[in-house]
Write a protein that holds these residues in place. Structure first.
Motif, PDB file in Angstrom:
ATOM      1  N   ALA A  93       0.861  -1.235   0.064  1.00  0.00           N
ATOM      2  CA  ALA A  93      -0.015  -0.089  -0.061  1.00  0.00           C
ATOM      3  C   ALA A  93       0.769   1.169   0.151  1.00  0.00           C
ATOM      4  O   ALA A  93       0.625   2.174  -0.674  1.00  0.00           O
ATOM      5  N   TYR A  94       1.900   1.126   0.596  1.00  0.00           N
ATOM      6  CA  TYR A  94       2.954   2.533   0.637  1.00  0.00           C
ATOM      7  C   TYR A  94       3.574   2.716  -0.694  1.00  0.00           C
ATOM      8  O   TYR A  94       3.800   3.610  -0.938  1.00  0.00           O
ATOM      9  N   GLU A  95       3.918   1.539  -1.247  1.00  0.00           N
ATOM     10  CA  GLU A  95       4.465   1.735  -2.518  1.00  0.00           C
ATOM     11  C   GLU A  95       3.828   2.213  -3.576  1.00  0.00           C
ATOM     12  O   GLU A  95       4.462   2.964  -4.491  1.00  0.00           O
ATOM     13  N   GLY A  96       2.590   2.011  -3.217  1.00  0.00           N
ATOM     14  CA  GLY A  96       1.702   2.577  -4.280  1.00  0.00           C
ATOM     15  C   GLY A  96       1.320   4.091  -3.871  1.00  0.00           C
ATOM     16  O   GLY A  96       1.302   4.921  -4.897  1.00  0.00           O
ATOM     17  N   ILE A  97       1.032   4.477  -2.660  1.00  0.00           N
ATOM     18  CA  ILE A  97       0.480   5.696  -2.403  1.00  0.00           C
ATOM     19  C   ILE A  97       1.674   6.628  -2.463  1.00  0.00           C
ATOM     20  O   ILE A  97       1.553   7.879  -2.771  1.00  0.00           O
ATOM     21  N   ILE A  98       2.860   6.285  -2.253  1.00  0.00           N
ATOM     22  CA  ILE A  98       3.854   7.303  -2.553  1.00  0.00           C
ATOM     23  C   ILE A  98       4.086   8.007  -3.875  1.00  0.00           C
ATOM     24  O   ILE A  98       4.891   8.806  -4.274  1.00  0.00           O
ATOM     25  N   GLN A  99       3.392   7.453  -4.698  1.00  0.00           N
ATOM     26  CA  GLN A  99       3.385   7.880  -6.002  1.00  0.00           C
ATOM     27  C   GLN A  99       2.775   9.053  -6.450  1.00  0.00           C
ATOM     28  O   GLN A  99       2.637   9.685  -7.501  1.00  0.00           O
ATOM     29  N   LEU A 100       2.114   9.376  -5.481  1.00  0.00           N
ATOM     30  CA  LEU A 100       1.374  10.798  -5.716  1.00  0.00           C
ATOM     31  C   LEU A 100       2.499  11.855  -5.042  1.00  0.00           C
ATOM     32  O   LEU A 100       1.997  13.000  -5.540  1.00  0.00           O
ATOM     33  N   GLY A 101       3.747  11.238  -4.388  1.00  0.00           N
ATOM     34  CA  GLY A 101       4.777  12.249  -4.088  1.00  0.00           C
ATOM     35  C   GLY A 101       5.111  13.338  -4.925  1.00  0.00           C
ATOM     36  O   GLY A 101       4.985  14.600  -4.405  1.00  0.00           O
ATOM     37  N   PRO A 102       5.629  13.081  -6.163  1.00  0.00           N
ATOM     38  CA  PRO A 102       6.085  14.157  -6.886  1.00  0.00           C
ATOM     39  C   PRO A 102       5.331  15.320  -7.375  1.00  0.00           C
ATOM     40  O   PRO A 102       5.296  16.343  -7.281  1.00  0.00           O
ATOM     41  N   GLY A 137       3.370  16.029 -16.709  1.00  0.00           N
ATOM     42  CA  GLY A 137       4.106  15.556 -15.804  1.00  0.00           C
ATOM     43  C   GLY A 137       3.397  14.868 -14.546  1.00  0.00           C
ATOM     44  O   GLY A 137       3.915  13.646 -14.309  1.00  0.00           O
ATOM     45  N   ALA A 138       2.645  15.345 -13.940  1.00  0.00           N
ATOM     46  CA  ALA A 138       1.751  14.764 -12.873  1.00  0.00           C
ATOM     47  C   ALA A 138       0.963  13.538 -13.222  1.00  0.00           C
ATOM     48  O   ALA A 138       1.406  12.670 -12.616  1.00  0.00           O
ATOM     49  N   ILE A 139       0.132  13.659 -14.381  1.00  0.00           N
ATOM     50  CA  ILE A 139      -0.296  12.443 -14.869  1.00  0.00           C
ATOM     51  C   ILE A 139       0.388  11.510 -15.289  1.00  0.00           C
ATOM     52  O   ILE A 139       0.252  10.303 -14.771  1.00  0.00           O
ATOM     53  N   GLY A 140       1.395  11.672 -16.282  1.00  0.00           N
ATOM     54  CA  GLY A 140       2.450  10.566 -16.540  1.00  0.00           C
ATOM     55  C   GLY A 140       3.142  10.077 -15.251  1.00  0.00           C
ATOM     56  O   GLY A 140       3.299   8.660 -15.248  1.00  0.00           O
ATOM     57  N   GLY A 141       3.530  10.949 -14.691  1.00  0.00           N
ATOM     58  CA  GLY A 141       4.444  10.407 -13.556  1.00  0.00           C
ATOM     59  C   GLY A 141       3.675   9.373 -12.793  1.00  0.00           C
ATOM     60  O   GLY A 141       4.187   8.328 -12.096  1.00  0.00           O
ATOM     61  N   MET A 142       2.344   9.755 -11.980  1.00  0.00           N
ATOM     62  CA  MET A 142       1.767   8.870 -11.158  1.00  0.00           C
ATOM     63  C   MET A 142       1.367   7.599 -11.855  1.00  0.00           C
ATOM     64  O   MET A 142       1.409   6.703 -11.291  1.00  0.00           O
ATOM     65  N   LEU A 143       0.875   7.759 -13.276  1.00  0.00           N
ATOM     66  CA  LEU A 143       0.485   6.315 -13.800  1.00  0.00           C
ATOM     67  C   LEU A 143       1.774   5.578 -13.850  1.00  0.00           C
ATOM     68  O   LEU A 143       1.654   4.170 -13.752  1.00  0.00           O
TER      69      LEU A 143
END
Lengths: 513, 102
Positions: free
Chosen positions: A400-409, A424-430
């Motif tokens: 769960a942590y590994e997924g949630i941190i993708q909101l970080g940048p 960048g926000a959308i591409g990076g998160m996905l």
């Protein structure tokens, strides 16, 4: 009736009394989602601290500390680092929240990037991250009732009883929204963090026939003092990766971020953040020191996850065992409440009502959020039932942590750096989420070929590269640059709304200079 | 002291605390730093250094944040937001956010 049941009943009556005495129906969505942005330092601080302490901390994390010693201490480091980071970004996050009526973390993403897609992706990732915790907390709830029954209750009955208990509590969450959550967070936090810390301190001081004392720390086994990577099968980056994920994750958990919006001012959100730092530092440090000091006890080694029950019973018999049960119950109720509340808000506010045109009035959105709370609770109960025998639930939480941190940048750089854009926000998160999920399928714990870093960290690095790369490859148009500049000006202390709405990127502070 | 703090460059103050944050972060995530304390059994106030390392690092940061809060308080940086009036109704936010998109 055993002392455990008596204390559970007293705890429950106390909680219901607080809810009854402070009851106020939430008819507006703002009241339901952020409690009218009216809370002071200690309410915000305790509520934020409680969002860190779930019932599984006392079983899973303390159990881990019994087995691996110093590794468990990573939570002290990453919690304080994460909360300090929250302190640094609190001003702008709170001001945007108040000035633009933001009700959820994805709301901030939507405004920052002028993108419904960014908002909805952030919301979905946040919800996916919370659900495993709800399942684990539901199971911990069942464990609490099983222990209260002296081990005589079947898992199924204990699970059913745990869910029934939470359902009674949820009636009030549904009715009062965030206000009910904040009021009971204070009550639950006083028990699961403050009272627990006092008992741990007495134990370390060796008061009243404590089974352990500070002196035990001088004779620990060498293996308990070595971090993963210093010998053993993990590589050197394992500990650092877990801490990095924790620090970034701190800001990404919607349950934590939501608390920022409940504060009444920037001063309150900052003093509240400091208060939660003190609470978390003292509580985590004392609980971990007590646990590692008890690691040599045969009864603790026989059942590492039951270390709290074992120690409390050894310290004060069945009444102290009952207190341990209530401490875990209080932590669990707090986390479950916060988790389902935030999911309800995000589904109503970000997914259903988050488009260019609001589909439903605030009153209907509140009803949708309340219905979602019921649905999520049922789903968590079903998930808890079917995964009860899953042997590595802590891994479930790590994923769960590994997924949630993708909101970080997108979230963190978006608050500090004007150049970041929606591509960048959308591409990076996905991309980050896909990489973290893909790598975790094959290497769920660590990546041995990369020094035991985790799939989540690799996803985060790719995510960051995409975010920064897009910022330079697709620069803002003049119009977007002005909009973002005006948005940042709105994060200043004194702000002129008319100027910002016109797109002038000059805040009152800057003008004064 | 307080007059010096009020006169100090706010950007410089912020950078100092970001630097403290960065140093404590690196101490916690970069293996060459934390590996030096791993396995160390010397006692710090009764606690083995290997454990104390993970308590001292966040403690330094927590104290630094407390000092930062005090500096912001002295400078008056924490006040003024209450003058905003009631929470926005989203109208200005919509103007800045362009009403959604993408």
């Amino acid at each position: 009736m055993t002392p455990s049941w008596i204390l559970i009943i007293l705890f429950t009556l106390g909680m219901l009394a607080i809810l009854y005495l402070t009851q106020k129906d939430s008819r507006s969505f703002d009241e339901f989602a952020v409690g009218g942005r009216s809370y002071g330092t200690w309410y915000v601080g305790m509520s934020y601290a409680v969002s860190w302490i779930s019932g599984t901390y006392y079983t899973g994390m303390l159990g881990l500390t019994v087995r691996q010693g110093v590794f468990g201490f990573y939570i002290v480091a990453f919690s304080i680092l994460g909360v300090a980071f929250m302190y640094m970004l609190a001003s702008r996050a709170w001001r945007w929240g108040r000035r633009f009526d933001l009700r959820s973390q994805p709301d901030l993403m939507g405004v920052r990037y002028q993108s419904v897609a960014a908002k909805r992706i952030a919301s979905v990732i946040g919800i996916i991250g919370i659900i495993p915790f709800l399942i684990v907390c539901s199971q911990a709830m069942a464990e609490v009732f099983r222990v209260a029954s002296g081990g005589h209750m079947s898992i199924m009955t204990a699970l059913f009883l745990g869910i029934a208990f939470v359902s009674v509590r949820q009636y009030w969450t549904i009715r009062m929204g965030m206000r009910g959550l904040i009021m009971t967070d204070m009550y639950q936090g006083l028990i699961c963090a403050v009272l627990a810390a006092v008992v741990f301190l007495l134990m370390l001081a060796g008061v009243g026939g404590s089974p352990i004392s500070l002196a035990d720390l001088a004779h620990l086994e060498g293996s308990l003092l070595r971090v993963p990577g210093d010998g053993g099968h993990y590589g050197p980056f394992y500990m650092g990766s877990q801490i990095l994920m924790g620090v970034v994750g701190t800001m990404c958990w919607p349950t934590s971020f939501q608390r920022v919006y409940t504060a009444s001012s920037v001063r309150t959100v900052k003093s509240g953040t400091l208060a939660s730092m003190v609470i978390l530092f003292v509580f985590f440090s004392l609980s971990l020191l007590v646990t590692v000091a008890a690691a040599h006890l045969p009864a603790v080694q026989a059942d590492p996850q039951g270390v709290l029950f074992t120690l409390f019973q050894a310290y004060g018999g069945s009444w102290m065992l009952g207190l341990a049960v209530v401490i875990i119950l209080a932590a669990n109720v707090g986390w479950l409440d916060g988790g389902v509340q935030v999911i309800g808000i995000q589904v109503a506010n970000d997914l259903i009502n988050g488009g260019q045109v609001k589909r439903y009035s605030d009153e209907k959105a509140t009803i949708i959020a309340k219905v979602m709370i019921v649905v999520v609770m049922v789903l968590a109960a079903v998930g808890a039932y079917f995964s009860f025998d899953f042997s590595r639930l802590s891994l479930f939480v790590q994923l769960a942590y590994e997924g949630i941190i993708q909101l970080g940048p997108a979230l963190l750089l978006g608050i500090f750096w004007q150049r970041g854009n929606r591509e960048g926000a959308i591409g990076g998160m996905l991309a980050g989420f896909a990489i973290a999920a893909g790598l975790s399928l094959f290497w769920p714990d660590d990546l041995p070929f990369l020094g035991s870093t985790t799939g989540g960290v690799v996803g985060l690095v790719v995510n960051l590269v995409i975010y920064i790369g897009c910022a330079y490859l697709f620069p803002h148009s003049a119009e977007e640059r002005a909009r973002v500049a005006a948005l940042f000006a709105a994060g200043e202390r004194r702000w002129v709304p008319a100027a910002a709405a016109r797109g002038d990127h000059v805040s009152a502070d800057m003008a004064a200079e | 002291m307080t007059s010096y703090i009020r006169r100090a460059d706010p950007v410089r103050i912020e950078r100092i605390f970001w630097l403290i944050f960065l140093v404590t972060l690196l101490a916690a995530v970069v293996p060459p730093f934390y590996m030096r304390a791993s396995g160390a059994g010397g006692l710090v106030l009764g606690v083995p250094l290997a454990l104390a390392y993970w308590i001292i690092d966040p403690f330094i940061l927590m104290v630094a944040m407390g000092v930062y809060y005090w500096i912001e308080h002295v400078r008056g940086d924490l006040d003024g937001d209450a003058e905003d009036g009631p929470p926005g109704d989203g109208a200005v936010g919509d103007a800045l956010a362009g009403g959604g998109g993408s």
